[in-house]
Design a protein around this motif. Structure first.
Motif, mmCIF file in Angstrom:
data_model
loop_
_atom_site.group_PDB
_atom_site.id
_atom_site.type_symbol
_atom_site.label_atom_id
_atom_site.label_comp_id
_atom_site.label_asym_id
_atom_site.label_seq_id
_atom_site.Cartn_x
_atom_site.Cartn_y
_atom_site.Cartn_z
ATOM 1 N N SER A 411 0.838 -1.194 0.000
ATOM 2 C CA SER A 411 0.000 0.000 0.000
ATOM 3 C C SER A 411 0.878 1.251 0.000
ATOM 4 C CB SER A 411 -0.912 0.001 1.234
ATOM 5 O OG SER A 411 -1.660 1.188 1.320
ATOM 6 N N SER A 412 0.263 2.389 -0.244
ATOM 7 C CA SER A 412 0.985 3.658 -0.135
ATOM 8 C C SER A 412 1.063 4.128 1.313
ATOM 9 C CB SER A 412 0.304 4.734 -0.984
ATOM 10 O OG SER A 412 -1.043 4.922 -0.562
ATOM 11 N N VAL A 413 0.224 3.549 2.183
ATOM 12 C CA VAL A 413 0.130 4.004 3.568
ATOM 13 C C VAL A 413 0.341 2.832 4.523
ATOM 14 C CG1 VAL A 413 -1.311 5.144 5.302
ATOM 15 C CG2 VAL A 413 -1.517 5.796 2.884
ATOM 16 N N ALA A 414 1.157 3.060 5.550
ATOM 17 C CA ALA A 414 1.349 2.079 6.618
ATOM 18 C C ALA A 414 0.754 2.617 7.905
ATOM 19 C CB ALA A 414 2.829 1.787 6.818
ATOM 20 N N VAL A 415 -0.075 1.797 8.559
ATOM 21 C CA VAL A 415 -0.583 2.106 9.897
ATOM 22 C C VAL A 415 0.227 1.269 10.880
ATOM 23 C CG1 VAL A 415 -2.566 2.006 11.442
ATOM 24 C CG2 VAL A 415 -2.894 2.623 9.038
ATOM 25 N N CYS A 451 -11.851 6.303 2.523
ATOM 26 C CA CYS A 451 -11.295 7.224 1.525
ATOM 27 C C CYS A 451 -10.658 6.489 0.346
ATOM 28 C CB CYS A 451 -10.264 8.135 2.182
ATOM 29 S SG CYS A 451 -10.947 9.235 3.423
ATOM 30 N N GLY A 452 -10.914 5.185 0.238
ATOM 31 C CA GLY A 452 -10.436 4.427 -0.908
ATOM 32 C C GLY A 452 -9.042 3.866 -0.772
ATOM 33 N N ILE A 453 -8.429 3.946 0.417
ATOM 34 C CA ILE A 453 -7.073 3.441 0.620
ATOM 35 C C ILE A 453 -7.124 2.241 1.559
ATOM 36 C CG2 ILE A 453 -4.791 3.939 1.585
ATOM 37 C CD1 ILE A 453 -5.185 6.841 0.809
ATOM 38 N N THR A 454 -6.678 1.091 1.085
ATOM 39 C CA THR A 454 -6.521 -0.073 1.951
ATOM 40 C C THR A 454 -5.086 -0.064 2.449
ATOM 41 O OG1 THR A 454 -8.144 -1.314 0.657
ATOM 42 C CG2 THR A 454 -6.727 -2.569 2.145
ATOM 43 N N ALA A 455 -4.893 0.344 3.686
ATOM 44 C CA ALA A 455 -3.551 0.510 4.249
ATOM 45 C C ALA A 455 -2.947 -0.836 4.615
ATOM 46 C CB ALA A 455 -3.609 1.412 5.472
ATOM 47 N N GLY A 624 -3.540 7.416 -4.300
ATOM 48 C CA GLY A 624 -4.580 6.413 -4.119
ATOM 49 C C GLY A 624 -5.806 6.899 -3.397
ATOM 50 N N PHE A 625 -5.852 8.178 -3.083
ATOM 51 C CA PHE A 625 -6.988 8.742 -2.344
ATOM 52 C C PHE A 625 -8.183 8.928 -3.272
ATOM 53 C CE2 PHE A 625 -8.698 13.152 -1.372
ATOM 54 C CZ PHE A 625 -9.727 12.677 -0.573
ATOM 55 N N SER A 632 -17.635 2.161 -0.053
ATOM 56 C CA SER A 632 -18.492 0.980 -0.114
ATOM 57 C C SER A 632 -17.749 -0.322 -0.364
ATOM 58 C CB SER A 632 -19.532 1.168 -1.231
ATOM 59 O OG SER A 632 -20.343 2.281 -0.953
ATOM 60 N N VAL A 633 -16.546 -0.232 -0.897
ATOM 61 C CA VAL A 633 -15.830 -1.432 -1.330
ATOM 62 C C VAL A 633 -14.434 -1.458 -0.722
ATOM 63 C CG1 VAL A 633 -14.860 -2.649 -3.329
ATOM 64 C CG2 VAL A 633 -17.109 -1.567 -3.491
ATOM 65 N N LEU A 634 -14.045 -2.618 -0.205
ATOM 66 C CA LEU A 634 -12.669 -2.840 0.228
ATOM 67 C C LEU A 634 -11.928 -3.506 -0.920
ATOM 68 C CD1 LEU A 634 -10.731 -2.725 2.772
ATOM 69 C CD2 LEU A 634 -11.244 -5.159 3.015
ATOM 70 N N ARG A 635 -10.832 -2.891 -1.348
ATOM 71 C CA ARG A 635 -10.074 -3.388 -2.488
ATOM 72 C C ARG A 635 -8.696 -3.838 -2.016
ATOM 73 N NH1 ARG A 635 -9.775 -1.964 -8.200
ATOM 74 N NH2 ARG A 635 -7.688 -2.413 -8.997
ATOM 75 N N VAL A 636 -8.309 -5.058 -2.381
ATOM 76 C CA VAL A 636 -6.992 -5.597 -2.062
ATOM 77 C C VAL A 636 -6.425 -6.238 -3.315
ATOM 78 C CG1 VAL A 636 -5.645 -7.058 -0.511
ATOM 79 C CG2 VAL A 636 -7.837 -6.126 0.264
ATOM 80 N N GLU A 637 -5.133 -6.061 -3.534
ATOM 81 C CA GLU A 637 -4.472 -6.677 -4.684
ATOM 82 C C GLU A 637 -3.321 -7.556 -4.222
ATOM 83 O OE1 GLU A 637 -3.305 -4.000 -7.762
ATOM 84 O OE2 GLU A 637 -5.265 -3.031 -7.896
ATOM 85 N N ARG A 638 -3.181 -8.696 -4.888
ATOM 86 C CA ARG A 638 -1.999 -9.545 -4.728
ATOM 87 C C ARG A 638 -1.272 -9.585 -6.064
ATOM 88 N NH1 ARG A 638 -2.820 -14.768 -0.834
ATOM 89 N NH2 ARG A 638 -0.873 -15.242 -1.901
#
Length: 693
Positions: A411-415, A451-455, A624-625, A632-638
């Motif tokens: 991701s672009s963001v790390a929590v 906000c469309g970002i899956t961290a 990615g914002f 409404s949607v959680l998006r994850v990519e492998r």
């Protein structure tokens, strides 16, 4: 950085290709043998290719100190192997048999008042008992010697959920081990006194023999925070030492079989320092049980992302989850239609290459008889078993498409999550008992998803400083090394988001002086001189604060009294004059070196953060914002290793229909309808879509 063991993954049975592992705990000893053949046949029907055996079988494997019985286990392993089902074999040491505790009651752990935890449930052993270790390692040796050449065993399942019930032990064995741990950590008693601040309340110690576990000190009294933090560190290490002893016995005898143990990573579980433990296994495994309600999917994705971070983006194994209700909550809610499949594929999206359950067949008796299973009390003619079979087909299809050769895209963001900050924030003498570390990372993960970002959720020891943007959410403890790391990251161009209750204390839980957040005050460009707790327990106190950006703060706010020339105030509090909070900065943005550092000085919760983040993300120029369509949607990519192929997972986060675009070849759908022209699909509640592009 911590040195990790070389990664080793369970290999398929001879003649088989690598697939996504699928199955669960199997307890054949609970059933007459005439049920076993039915079990194996139904496992094949469901697509099961892996089961965990022997987890709580010590008493059956060793019915007395001088007798062993492996025959029953040999028979079921042979049946499973002949059917192409591999075995994850437990060391069986999770709970000692009655003959052992009767002969050696000194192995039983004691609570903080000195009361014995008697047999009657599980994990009634103390990790620091040399007597218990002797018997447990003898069992490990016997298991390894007996099964060293068995072709159907693909992994060792060492013990089970360490610390689930025996995390803390206050016995004399534990006291002596804690004293040795402190000696190893500090070297001399003066250093312990300094770390624990024992000049307070006349607690100075003159010798290591004066170190006690944090035993009962009277109702309403306050334990030394430094001692309590170190005891939590010690307790994690004591169990880790026991695990390593078991692991090393098994590894010496069966060096070709990879080893794991099942963690319990979830948003609110910090029983052990699982990131520290992640360096000790050949591959990471986790048990995760869903949190009922509207945060079900988000919490699951958050927790699985943290497991992916602990595994350093190597494949990990979901060892346990439930097909439906569990048995240990006050109200054991069942899963909604579609959630059995949705939950499993969400774990898969977040890096799992194995999907397993507790357990295969639902028990007729015992404490877990109402805990659901792959084969429920209702039998194969049930919604649960039909969905189990459907999931088996989905996993086979995804495995054939090459999913096991992929890893979660960065991701672009790390929590950032920190186990020790959680432990420190649990102390009973803090500005407010309503604030803990663990809730803030989850709120940020959910708000970013809005906000469309899956961290990515990453442990503090991981390489968070390689991300475009980093969130430090109530990371209460920041030692000088981590503070330097923050400064270097932002100065070089990093984008930092930090919140209230971050950088308050060093690694010994000593407060950084001259204003909060002392560890990184220069990076953030603000200085807070006090906390403003917000509550509802007393009439007339301040229970919330309105912000000028339309959001509302609860539980805690910083009293920021100065802002650097390089910082800009983005939101302030709007309050009555008597509060002395009107106009106080609440959200700020500072320029530091080549980077930017935003500060959120109060607890806004998921909703308040989601409303605040669009402006912050835009100002911080985070990629990615997407405010408009991300909620409404959680998006994850492998991403497939060494190639450009991507597996795109889309999950409906709502209970209403959501339409999504088709981006490639559709591999799997659940509760989803692809439109006639193939350009889009509608996801129902708990619906999902997996594509390859």
């Amino acid at each position: 950085m911590t040195q990790h063991r070389p990664f080793r993954w369970p290999q398929p049975l001879q003649g088989n290709r690598q697939e996504i592992w699928y199955g669960g705990d199997y307890n054949p000893e609970q059933w007459p043998e005439d049920v076993w053949d039915e079990d194996v046949a139904l496992m094949r029907k469901a697509g099961v290719n892996l089961v965990s055996l022997g987890i709580f079988s010590w008493a059956k494997l060793q019915p007395a100190e001088d007798s062993w019985d492996f025959d029953w286990l040999d028979r079921i392993i042979a049946k499973l192997g002949a059917a192409g089902i591999a075995v994850d074999l437990a060391s069986a040491t999770a709970s000692p048999p009655m003959w052992l505790t009767q002969a050696h009651p000194e192995v039983l752990w004691r609570d903080e008042r000195g009361d014995v935890c008697w047999p009657g449930a599980r994990q009634h052993w103390r990790a620091t008992s040399p007597v218990f270790r002797k018997y447990a390692l003898a069992l490990c040796r016997a298991m390894a010697e007996h099964y060293r050449d068995n072709p159907y065993i693909v992994a060792w399942h060492v013990n089970n959920e360490y610390g689930c019930h025996n995390r803390f032990d206050y016995s004399d064995d534990a006291m002596r081990a804690f004293q040795e741990w402190c000696k190893d950590r500090y070297g001399d008693i003066e250093s312990v006194n300094a770390a624990w601040g024992t000049s307070f309340w006349s607690q100075q110690m003159g010798d290591f023999s004066q170190i006690l576990p944090p035993r009962f000190i009277g109702e309403g009294n306050f334990m030394n925070p430094g001692k309590l933090l170190d005891f939590k560190r010690f307790s994690s290490d004591a169990l880790k030492s026991f695990f390593r002893a078991e692991r090393d016995v098994l590894a010496r005898i069966t060096p070709d079989i990879p080893l794991t143990t099942n963690f319990m990573v979830s948003a609110g579980n910090s029983t052990l320092d699982y990131d520290d433990w992640g360096a000790e296994v050949d591959f990471v495994s986790n048990d995760h049980y869903f949190m009922p309600g509207e945060q079900h999917l988000d919490e699951l994705a958050y927790s699985s992302s943290l497991v992916d971070g602990i595994a350093r983006k190597r494949p990990w194994l979901l060892m346990e989850q439930s097909t439906g209700a569990v048995n240990w909550r006050n109200i054991n809610y069942r899963k909604e239609e579609g959630q059995l499949i949705r939950d499993s594929l969400a774990h898969l999206a977040m890096g799992a290459n194995a999907i397993c359950y507790f357990q295969w067949r639902q028990s007729r008796s015992g404490a877990e008889k109402f805990h659901t299973a792959m084969l429920p009390h209702a039998g194969e003619d049930s919604r649960t078993f039909r969905e189990v079979c459907e999931l088996g087909r989905d996993l086979k299809r995804l495995g054939e498409a090459g999913l096991t050769e992929s890893a979660v895209a960065k991701s672009s963001v790390a929590v950032v999550y920190d186990y020790e900050s959680e432990w420190a924030s649990e102390h009973t003498a803090t500005p407010t008992q309503e604030v803990r570390h663990w809730t803030e990372p989850l709120d940020w993960f959910r708000a970013l998803a809005d906000c469309g970002i899956t961290a990515d959720v990453v442990p503090i020891r991981a390489d968070w400083d390689s991300y475009e943007a980093v969130v430090l959410p109530s990371v209460y403890l920041l030692d000088e090394g981590q503070a330097r790391r923050v400064r270097k990251y932002v100065a070089a161009g990093g984008k930092l988001f930090a919140t209230y209750y971050t950088g308050i204390a060093d690694g010994d839980d000593h407060i950084w002086l001259d204003g909060y957040p002392g560890a990184i005050r220069d990076v953030l460009g603000i200085r807070s001189e006090d906390f403003a707790p917000l509550g509802t327990d007393t009439e007339g106190v301040l229970d919330h604060l309105d912000l000028s950006n339309g959001t509302v703060a609860h539980d805690l706010a910083d009293v920021i009294t100065s802002v650097a020339d390089t910082a800009k105030v983005l939101a302030t509090y709007e309050a009555e004059e008597w509060t002395a909070m009107s106009g106080v900065p609440a959200v700020t943005l500072n320029i530091y070196g080549k980077g930017r550092a935003a500060y959120v000085g109060c607890r806004l919760g998921r909703e308040g953060l989601a409303a605040t983040l669009p402006d912050l993300l835009a100002r911080m120029r985070v990629k990615g914002f997407d405010e408009a369509s991300g909620a409404s949607v959680l998006r994850v990519e492998r991403v497939r290793t060494g190639g450009q192929e991507r597996f795109v997972f889309l999950f409906n986060r709502t209970h209403r229909d959501v339409t999504v675009d088709i981006e490639g070849t559709v591999l799997v759908t659940s509760r989803a309808t692809v439109h006639d022209d193939g350009s889009a699909a509608t996801l129902k509640a708990n619906g999902l879509l997996v594509m390859k592009r």
